[in-house]
Design an enzyme around this catalytic site. Structure first.
Site, short mmCIF file in Angstrom:
data_model
loop_
_atom_site.label_atom_id
_atom_site.label_comp_id
_atom_site.label_asym_id
_atom_site.label_seq_id
_atom_site.Cartn_x
_atom_site.Cartn_y
_atom_site.Cartn_z
N GLY A 93 0.79 -1.30 -0.09
CA GLY A 93 0.13 0.15 -0.05
C GLY A 93 0.80 1.31 0.01
CB THR A 95 0.43 6.02 -1.88
OG1 THR A 95 0.48 6.99 -0.87
CG2 THR A 95 -0.69 5.05 -1.94
CG HIS A 98 11.24 9.98 0.92
ND1 HIS A 98 12.05 10.91 0.26
CD2 HIS A 98 11.44 9.80 2.13
CE1 HIS A 98 12.92 11.38 1.23
NE2 HIS A 98 12.79 10.62 2.44
CG HIS A 100 6.27 7.09 4.20
ND1 HIS A 100 6.47 6.86 2.97
CD2 HIS A 100 5.12 6.67 4.28
CE1 HIS A 100 5.25 6.49 2.39
NE2 HIS A 100 4.31 6.19 3.27
P1 DGP Z 1 1.80 5.43 1.91
O1 DGP Z 1 0.50 4.81 1.75
O2 DGP Z 1 2.27 4.62 3.27
O3 DGP Z 1 2.68 5.80 0.92
O4 DGP Z 1 1.40 6.67 2.71
C1 DGP Z 1 1.70 7.89 2.23
C2 DGP Z 1 1.22 8.94 3.39
O5 DGP Z 1 1.48 10.16 2.77
C3 DGP Z 1 -0.54 9.17 3.21
O6 DGP Z 1 -1.03 8.69 4.62
C4 DGP Z 1 -0.53 10.56 2.88
C5 DGP Z 1 0.63 11.34 3.15
N1 DGP Z 1 0.99 12.34 2.43
C6 DGP Z 1 0.95 12.28 1.11
N2 DGP Z 1 1.40 13.66 0.53
C7 DGP Z 1 1.55 14.23 1.59
C8 DGP Z 1 1.96 15.53 1.88
O7 DGP Z 1 1.97 16.49 0.84
N3 DGP Z 1 1.92 16.08 3.17
C9 DGP Z 1 1.62 15.35 4.09
N4 DGP Z 1 1.58 16.09 5.37
N5 DGP Z 1 1.23 14.30 4.08
C10 DGP Z 1 1.16 13.47 2.81
#
Ligand code: DGP
Length: 114
Positions: A93, A95, A98, A100
């Site tokens: 999952g 998205t 990078h 995290h």
């Molecule tokens: P994942 O599905 O594990 O790749 O989670 C990516 C997360 O990153 C998702 O919960 C929403 C968050 N996210 C995506 N773009 C941004 C952004 O520009 N700013 C912040 N604060 N969170 C973001």
């Protein structure tokens, strides 16, 4: 990485609600929170996912968990409990490409996840 959104957040090129920063990692609130407390901890250097960690970059995982521990105490959810999760690849999952770590707290988190 030029077009990586989390690299831009790490470089303070685009805004985020930053909770913690040191020389290796940054923690900021998730844009789409799934719990009363939901933030992400990222390495400042671009690492695609767990798959891309190597002997040179594994120490950043230690820095991530140090930040998690500091924030769990600061934000007062250490004792109640919380979840740390990293999604890897399509089936995981992921998205944003990078590395995290999601930190979720403030409610009873169900298991297994979807
Ligand atoms: P994942 O599905 O594990 O790749 O989670 C990516 C997360 O990153 C998702 O919960 C929403 C968050 N996210 C995506 N773009 C941004 C952004 O520009 N700013 C912040 N604060 N969170 C973001």
């Amino acid at each position: 990485m030029g077009d990586c959104i989390f690299c831009k957040i790490a470089n303070h090129e685009i805004p985020a609600e930053v909770l913690y920063e040191d020389d290796q990692v940054l923690a900021f609130r998730d844009l789409n929170p799934q719990a009363p407390v939901h933030f992400l901890v990222i390495p400042k250097i671009h690492i695609e996912s767990v798959n891309a960690l190597d002997d040179e970059t594994f120490p950043v995982v230690q820095a991530v968990f140090k930040a998690v521990q500091i924030l769990a105490k600061e934000l007062n959810f250490a004792d109640a409990g919380y979840r740390v999760v990293t999604n890897c690849g399509v089936d995981g999952g992921q998205t944003v490409g990078h590395l995290h770590y999601h930190v979720l707290a403030g409610r009873n988190l169900t298991w297994p996840p979807g």
